[in-house]
Design a protein around this motif. Structure first.
Motif, short mmCIF file in Angstrom:
data_model
loop_
_atom_site.label_atom_id
_atom_site.label_comp_id
_atom_site.label_asym_id
_atom_site.label_seq_id
_atom_site.Cartn_x
_atom_site.Cartn_y
_atom_site.Cartn_z
N ILE A 245 1.15 -1.24 -0.04
CA ILE A 245 0.03 0.06 -0.02
C ILE A 245 1.03 1.32 -0.23
O ILE A 245 1.31 1.50 0.67
CB ILE A 245 -0.81 0.12 1.77
CG1 ILE A 245 -1.90 -1.75 1.60
CG2 ILE A 245 -1.44 0.97 1.09
CD1 ILE A 245 -2.40 -2.57 0.76
N GLY A 246 0.56 1.82 -0.91
CA GLY A 246 1.80 2.91 -1.24
C GLY A 246 2.58 2.70 -1.74
O GLY A 246 3.74 3.57 -1.31
N ALA A 247 2.55 2.16 -3.25
CA ALA A 247 3.25 1.17 -3.88
C ALA A 247 4.74 2.24 -4.79
O ALA A 247 5.30 1.97 -5.21
CB ALA A 247 2.79 -0.04 -4.80
N HIS B 205 -1.08 -1.19 -4.62
CA HIS B 205 -2.29 0.35 -4.88
C HIS B 205 -0.90 1.71 -4.57
O HIS B 205 -0.62 1.98 -2.88
CB HIS B 205 -2.79 0.14 -3.42
CG HIS B 205 -4.44 -0.69 -3.84
ND1 HIS B 205 -4.55 -1.65 -2.68
CD2 HIS B 205 -5.06 -0.92 -5.31
CE1 HIS B 205 -5.43 -2.73 -3.83
NE2 HIS B 205 -5.96 -2.25 -4.52
N GLU B 206 -1.63 2.75 -5.31
CA GLU B 206 -0.95 4.06 -5.54
C GLU B 206 -2.09 4.51 -4.99
O GLU B 206 -3.09 4.14 -6.24
CB GLU B 206 -0.20 4.14 -6.28
CG GLU B 206 0.71 5.30 -6.31
CD GLU B 206 1.37 6.51 -4.78
OE1 GLU B 206 2.30 5.86 -4.52
OE2 GLU B 206 0.88 6.87 -4.42
N ILE C 200 0.65 -2.04 -10.35
CA ILE C 200 0.12 -1.15 -9.68
C ILE C 200 -1.81 -0.70 -9.37
O ILE C 200 -1.38 -0.13 -11.11
CB ILE C 200 1.08 -0.31 -9.27
CG1 ILE C 200 2.16 -0.28 -8.29
CG2 ILE C 200 0.46 1.03 -8.19
CD1 ILE C 200 3.99 0.26 -8.49
N LYS C 201 -2.01 -1.03 -8.39
CA LYS C 201 -3.89 -0.53 -9.26
C LYS C 201 -4.08 1.07 -7.95
O LYS C 201 -3.52 1.06 -6.60
CB LYS C 201 -4.35 -1.47 -8.72
CG LYS C 201 -4.48 -2.67 -9.09
CD LYS C 201 -4.68 -3.15 -11.02
CE LYS C 201 -4.13 -4.05 -11.40
NZ LYS C 201 -4.64 -3.89 -12.65
N PRO C 202 -4.74 1.71 -8.41
CA PRO C 202 -5.87 2.59 -7.63
C PRO C 202 -6.07 2.31 -6.41
O PRO C 202 -6.88 1.23 -6.20
CB PRO C 202 -6.35 3.34 -8.09
CG PRO C 202 -7.18 2.40 -10.14
CD PRO C 202 -5.85 1.56 -9.59
N GLY C 203 -5.61 3.27 -5.21
CA GLY C 203 -6.31 2.96 -3.61
C GLY C 203 -7.36 3.60 -3.47
O GLY C 203 -7.78 3.84 -4.36
N THR C 204 -7.35 3.80 -2.11
CA THR C 204 -8.60 3.80 -1.75
C THR C 204 -8.25 5.41 -0.38
O THR C 204 -6.31 5.12 -0.07
CB THR C 204 -9.63 2.90 -0.61
OG1 THR C 204 -10.43 4.31 -0.02
CG2 THR C 204 -8.82 2.92 0.26
#
Lengths: 404, 404, 404, 404
Positions: free
Chosen positions: A11-13, A61-62, A101-105
């Motif tokens: 998380i925070g990739a 995620h980023e 890497i995918k969009p986080g929340t």
């Protein structure tokens, strides 16, 4: 025996620490870098059958629209902390990882962090319930696991520090907390949603940041229920590491500390986020609480963290410790710590992933308290004496090895 | 039950540390000073039944023609390390103790120390054999014991550092070493003669200095034979204490130390004696050897100790530690330690006397290895990790207490 | 020729600096202390015919109910900054001077300072107009002058830092400002009322604090009109002195400063007052503005001042200067300054009184810009290079001497 | 008007400073680097009509068998002080300049330096008289000038520090000194032979090292006779620069310095050569003498320079200044300077060449005392106050400009 394939889901990739973990693992795989800073490479852990550098695949995620490579170049150019030639050799691998890497929340991450995010994510935040965000995160992780044929995934939170959550508002039971996930009033912040996403899937979760993550009792209950493990929080990299080493000396020598002042300056993205007083609160609390536990009393303390742009990743800490000697005489110890924050943190992240995966394989469930030496505020461990925390790690390793 | 009366017989009884021990014990007895710096006042040692401050009587040997009070006044005026009002209240006691102090021996103490001595002692040195000096010392101690009706005496060496003795020339067996005592070619220096004097009488001996003292195997044999105990050497007060606390951190974090530079400056008599390269050798060796043991390899090291008159008792150390982080990145830790040397040492001396007397009462014989945390070069203890050394002390205390 | 008698009228007459000035002057008169720290004792000022230590009589205003002696004892006991024996010898003189000290005014001094004041003064504040306060102050000064048969009085402001005054609200002409003195809306704070009180009487005024004092154009006009002189503000004692010495080095070597961080910690009353963010604003502004002037550009700066009780009068400053060398390489200078604040300030106050009295005798009128080297923010002097400011002082001295 | 072509002939042309000067000038020519660290780029020197970066051609003498490029790569890899990408762009130019570099002379350079030299040079040393060495050097310089069609050459000594020469043995008149050049007993060392070689040809000579160079009266006489100019010695780059800035502060404030301790550690070739006590003597003397001049008295001083390999070009200095404040109170200032030695020196070398060439063009002859601010021990200038030295430079510039 075939090697097991391990996924690290960060998380925070694309932050500084994550970028360093990533370029570091690529370099270690290729034999381009020494083992320095990796606790798990010490001889006492050689018999543990830990995952090798080559066993890891990275995703995550980023929330920002940046590239992993650009982030690494910052560390090369501004901070002169990573070698340009090394990065050049790793670029193709970085570009490949970028695609994982995918969009986080953005759930309750605070204004300061929201401002860094993409417009799409900000819009999504307005619509998505926490539950929907968790589902999306879980789908991303599962796709990563399937696509890369991974035997195991470990989720690590390296994202920027969130404003503090009022823990009193978080229900103590998982079944009660679970209900809040469908509501806009859910008190949790993103770090806890990621923790829930991982643990619900039976995937271990490590929180390297001061954010709440898996600390609430209800989430700890979930981990046990899903037969998995977790630990946090807040990686102990520099000034606080020093405190957990020096304070036991003052305690053992009966030299009362009258005041302990710690000024931290640095200029990376973490520093920018902490420049917001809300986010800083979470951090300062984490850096300060150990003194009382170790000393048995509360000296006057002061912790400042300030964003000084020119320093880039170089976290410089100056600590002034005013203590009383024999016959009440005041004496002074000061120290100055100059370390690149991301390069201090990254090897610990790799260590934590290796040890957590091994603990999970070993059948350890719930809190991994033997990892206390890695954290500023180790959940469930009142002892902040670094050497004694390290002894916990060594004892665990001996037991696991004996079992083999 | 009546209190036992304990004598502390100090070698170097009018030096800075001895003067501070003396004024400190007087002040503690009178309730004029806090307990700071005394390890034995920590709660974990409360159940040990240690001797009380009021149980002690002080005497000793000295080679200079000075008064205890004048020595203390130096610490008040030049170093501003002890309170003038406190000293005024203790003066009558100091003057009384002064009368318990007898001339010591100059055997092999080196030119630098000889120059400080009285003419009488220099003449005596030319005539007296080591054996004769030992006999004289023993008579002094026994007179002290009888006159003051002491139940037990502990001898502590606090005298200035001697030039190194070539240990290869010291016979390994006590019966062979004993023979050399009648000859002018006896390889020992004064610190070992004092050790022999005490141990032959069955009196415990503590060597707080880097000098050889009771370290030779033959003298260790004597201690066992006479059913008594001893420990040394070189009190761990400042910079080396820091090393024994910080080096384990670098080791546990796998951060290779490339170089460790330590510069020490101070201006008391100890500093003046160490200004002689011969005497300094003994000291530097003692300050440096622990790094290799803790780290498992030998970084480049540099230790300097320089006499800067204006500093008086204020030992200021600056250490520069250059270490390698992840991906080989060089980082820096520096610290600055400002402590009054005599006030750091004095409470440890009181601790050592209390613990040694208790160990002797407990029936401990030979080397008191559980005292390792107090020494730069603990005889017979390869472990230099301060926290682990302190655990040895705590375990001993638990065992002794359990036995009561 | 008979010596002239000079009165020093101190605002904040029982604060740490004032107490040190007082005990220091008494000690100097009696020949009990060396000349250290007194600029006016340097050989280049020997021919100026300055007032002697014995020529001075001290009085002043204070708002707290304390005794001068008790204040000095703080510096002896807590800070170990003044010698107990010295103070004992000066006590009778201190008690006598105590009687020359009258209650001051609380006009716009802010809550933090008001809380320290006596009830009587707080009540008086509610009733008295600024004009009435000025009248009262003038009566006190005149009584002091008459009673002690003084040839000349100099007023010095050493009181705690006030919250900032909005200078835009202060009328630019004296006749307009004078009118506001009868109103509750008068924008000035106490420091300016004292300045007006002195200057109206033709008495020189020196402002050693960051408060506004005589800085407004209207008050400068008053000084000229009454044929007298004044200067300010904010004595340059420690960290800022270092800045005014180091910044010219970076400028002359064309080494761009990227950031300059200064952390100050101390524990005296000044520190307590500055702990209030309102009062701190005035101070930080004064410590920071010189860098831009000297460097010709504005690096990122950070100045913190924090109250750490255990330090007492010992102001410890840590500055971190991050600068760029050849080819853009970042380099670092850090310094640590450990000085007792009151003892750094006190001799400068004595210097300023001697030089101001001499300037007044010489016929200098208005701003005494040649005193710039003594101030953090010298009114009317844009040059902050310390050596160049000191050259201004030397040139003035040469001119005055030539005139004799 | 056509630009004039200027040659820089460097003694020690492949050392760290020379390599940085060379790569720096190439980078500045190409517009790849900022102007930082160049005094001559300050606005106050803009009207001087100094030579441009593009006007310079570099050549010189060296005694080792290395390549300029390899030397620069050290600064990139070990010290991380120069950018890898920058060096890659400059490589072709460096290789070209390499061909302008000829073998130097080993006359009286001491064992430590001789050991670094080629076998050929060691053999040559056994045969060649000083006169023959000078002739050879002159031929090299003249060939360089002719081949490159240079309007002017300036010779700069950047070679390693020689052991001290006993100045009493150097004849005071040029005609007497000249006679010794044919003899094996000639007391001069190589740095002075290079100075003679240059000055005899009417070429200006700058000595950036602590070696003797052109300091002897006889050589100063030669410079005047040949109508040329020169200056030295020992570039003021770091710790001594700080001393020349801080000591005037203590002097102006009448704060007596009791002791000034300076510990320097670094790991470049210069450091290795200074590790020899003979060579170190020359250096320490140069770093220490200014305090007495500035302060007017001699505090206890200590200067250490130690070779710590891991530091590479990073010179780290820790200075401890113990001074007395008001009423005799001891206070402490410490500073820590972390700068890359070669990058601090290189821009000053370029400045000195530009200013010396301009002075020569202006008709200045003999010692260029206005360059004092660049040197630790400026020949013929007793004033060591940095700001006042810098004023000398500014005044000279104003006069030269006015003359245009």
């Amino acid at each position: 025996m075939a090697r097991r394939k391990i996924g690290i889901w960060i998380i925070g990739a694309k932050g500084g620490v994550a970028a360093t973990v990533t370029v570091g693992l690529v370099a270690l795989k290729k034999g381009l870098a020494p083992n320095h800073g990796l606790v798990t490479q010490l001889p006492q852990f050689a018999g543990l059958d830990l995952a090798s550098f080559g066993d890891f695949t990275i995703g995550g995620h980023e929330i920002r629209e940046v590239s992993l490579y650009d982030e690494v170049v910052q560390l090369v150019r501004v901070s002169k902390a990573i070698d340009a030639e090394l990065v050049a050799k790793c670029k193709p691998d970085l570009d490949k990882i970028d695609k994982n890497i995918k969009p986080g929340t953005l759930w309750n991450v605070g204004n300061k962090i929201e401002q860094l995010a993409t417009d799409d994510l900000r819009k999504l935040k307005a619509k998505e319930t926490p539950r929907a965000a968790i589902d999306r995160v879980q789908a991303d992780i599962q796709e990563f696991q399937t696509k890369n044929k991974l035997d195991q995934v470990v989720v690590v939170n390296l994202s920027s520090t969130e404003p503090p959550v009022d823990e009193a508002t978080v229900p103590a039971k998982w079944k009660d907390l679970a209900k809040t996930l469908d509501k806009k009033t859910c008190p949790l912040a993103a770090s806890s949603l990621y923790a829930i996403a991982a643990l619900e899937l039976g995937i271990p979760f490590v929180n390297f940041t001061p954010s709440l993550g898996s600390a609430p009792a209800a989430i700890q209950e979930l981990a046990i229920e899903r037969d998995t493990c977790h630990m946090g929080h807040d990686g102990k990299t520099g000034e606080t590491l020093m405190k957990s080493v020096l304070a036991p000396m003052f305690a053992a020598r009966n030299l009362p500390v009258m005041s302990w002042v710690g000024h931290n300056i640095f200029g990376n993205l973490d520093g920018k986020v902490l420049d917001d007083p809300e986010n800083k609160k979470t951090k300062v609390r984490s850096k300060d609480r150990l003194l009382h536990q170790i000393l048995g009393y509360s000296p006057q303390t002061l912790v400042s963290i300030e964003y000084i742009e020119s320093l880039g990743d170089w976290k410089t800490a100056w600590d002034h410790i005013h203590f009383q000697g024999f016959l009440g005489l005041p004496m002074v110890l000061t120290f100055q710590w100059q370390g690149a924050d991301s390069l201090l943190a990254a090897p610990l992240v790799i260590d934590l992933v290796r040890l957590t995966e091994r603990a999970h394989r070993n059948g350890d469930r719930g809190l991994l308290t033997f990892l206390a030496s890695f954290f500023k505020s180790p959940i469930g461990v009142p002892n902040h004496n670094f050497v004694e925390q390290f002894q916990m790690l060594q004892s665990w390793a001996e037991k696991v090895e004996a079992k083999k």
